[in-house]
Design an enzyme around this catalytic site. Sequence first.
Site, PDB file in Angstrom:
ATOM      1  N   PHE A   1       1.312   4.858   0.065  1.00 52.19           N
ATOM      2  CA  PHE A   1       1.877   4.368  -1.201  1.00 52.19           C
ATOM      3  C   PHE A   1       1.514   5.383  -2.303  1.00 52.19           C
ATOM      4  CE2 PHE A   1       0.753   0.655   1.377  1.00 52.19           C
ATOM      5  CZ  PHE A   1       1.967  -0.022   1.471  1.00 52.19           C
TER       6      PHE A   1
ATOM      7  N   ASP B   1       5.445   7.406   0.943  1.00 52.35           N
ATOM      8  CA  ASP B   1       6.034   6.424   0.035  1.00 52.35           C
ATOM      9  C   ASP B   1       7.460   6.161   0.499  1.00 52.35           C
ATOM     10  OD1 ASP B   1       5.028   5.482  -3.019  1.00 52.35           O
ATOM     11  OD2 ASP B   1       7.177   5.266  -2.651  1.00 52.35           O
ATOM     12  N   SER B   2       7.970   4.982   0.157  1.00 49.77           N
ATOM     13  CA  SER B   2       9.355   4.667   0.547  1.00 49.77           C
ATOM     14  C   SER B   2      10.355   5.147  -0.502  1.00 49.77           C
ATOM     15  CB  SER B   2       9.508   3.156   0.761  1.00 49.77           C
ATOM     16  OG  SER B   2       9.139   2.478  -0.417  1.00 49.77           O
TER      17      SER B   2
ATOM     18  N   CYS C   1      -3.626  -4.290  -6.789  1.00 46.03           N
ATOM     19  CA  CYS C   1      -3.382  -4.514  -8.219  1.00 46.03           C
ATOM     20  C   CYS C   1      -2.860  -5.928  -8.466  1.00 46.03           C
ATOM     21  CB  CYS C   1      -2.414  -3.471  -8.769  1.00 46.03           C
ATOM     22  SG  CYS C   1      -0.862  -3.405  -7.875  1.00 46.03           S
TER      23      CYS C   1
END
Length: 401
Positions: free
Chosen positions: A233, A254-255, A345
């Site tokens: 990520f 990451d996508s 988060c």
Amino acid sequence: MVRKPADSDSGFKVTISPRGAARLKDGHVWVYRSDIVSADGVPAGALVSVVDHRGQFLGSALYSSASQIAIRLISHEPVADFPALLRQRIADAIAYRERIVRDTNAYRVVFSEADFLPGMIVDRYNDILSMQILTQAMDAEVVRQTLISELTERLHPSSIVERVDPRVRQLEELPARPSGLVSGELGSTIFTMNGVQFHFNALEGQKTGAFLDQRENYGAACAYARGEALDVFCYQGGFALHLASRCSHVAGVDSSRPALEVADQNAALNRRDNQPEIEWIEANAFDLLKDYASSGQRYDTIVLDPPAFAKSKRDLAAAVRGYKELNLRALKMLRPGGVLVTCSCSYHVSQADFLQMLADAARDARRTLRLVEVRGQAKDHPILLNIPETAYLKCVIAIVS
Ligand code: SAH
């Protein structure tokens, strides 16, 4: 919708229940709609006097006609001159950053409730300021003009951009407006944190800027990172770019292709002869970790920094399962002595929930974890102890045996 600009304590009154009053006395600043006894004739976004059921004055607050959070306290006193109060609060927020921010020209200048300016966020990216308005009261023209003039006078930015979250405006029943420049002409710049450089482009791409709340965690991760590293990520490369100064090989996953394109441009900005070239991988992190773990890939450092899995309390169990799956796979892939940097988060996943999840993952992976650091958000995102919602980021650094 009738809107009255909030420029002074204009005689509007909101009466709240004993439960709402108790919440304010505990030091919180929010009162939910279910604790509003009366708000008759109060316009959207008004500055109001808050009174308890006996009529006793509790403070001045900003009223929302749409949000479940109906009022946000802004002062314990009556407010005669709202713009003057805003100017003082903005000046205080800037002065606070001068005391606690180091090694960067990118940081959060104003963080909503945590700076006693509920509904207002300002980030600094070198010479560009990015502002975000989250509530009806802060959207008033007098507030915007006060904010822009105070920021300009004190920080002398080349430009100020407004970042609009359309969903937030819809929820607050505010008219749609575009993101873009509100002063100056410069739309892009380069900022530096911990000696690492990043592109910021306010007018193109995802417009989200950087995850400034991780700034101090990048430095902490660097202190222990080694060997072959995987940043899962990775977004625009925050951790990966930092790890490149310490590790022999770094890959970021990451996508989002646009995020990886910026990450690659950031890598070019920071390229040093003695540092490895970073490999960027566009993939779904869950699938990639599953494939890598089963094909025997091993790493010495793994960073996990997924998006918030729990958007509300209802999502807690599913969120914990998601975090556990990721952490379990990462633990299986770490070589003995390897470093895990794992983040959440999600406010709704508490630090205790997160540590318990990690303990469960370590047990299932049959690895022993030693906690090196249990960290939170960077200090420019202040935590107010009496407003638990201001503390949301968890970053745990552990070494596996
Ligand atoms: N570590 C980053 C911030 C990560 S934000 C930093 O320090 O800057 C979360 C990121 O997860 C976003 O970039 C988003 O594109 C990405 N993401 C969301 N779901 C994903 C998935 N299933 N697989 C891979 N990446 C994903």
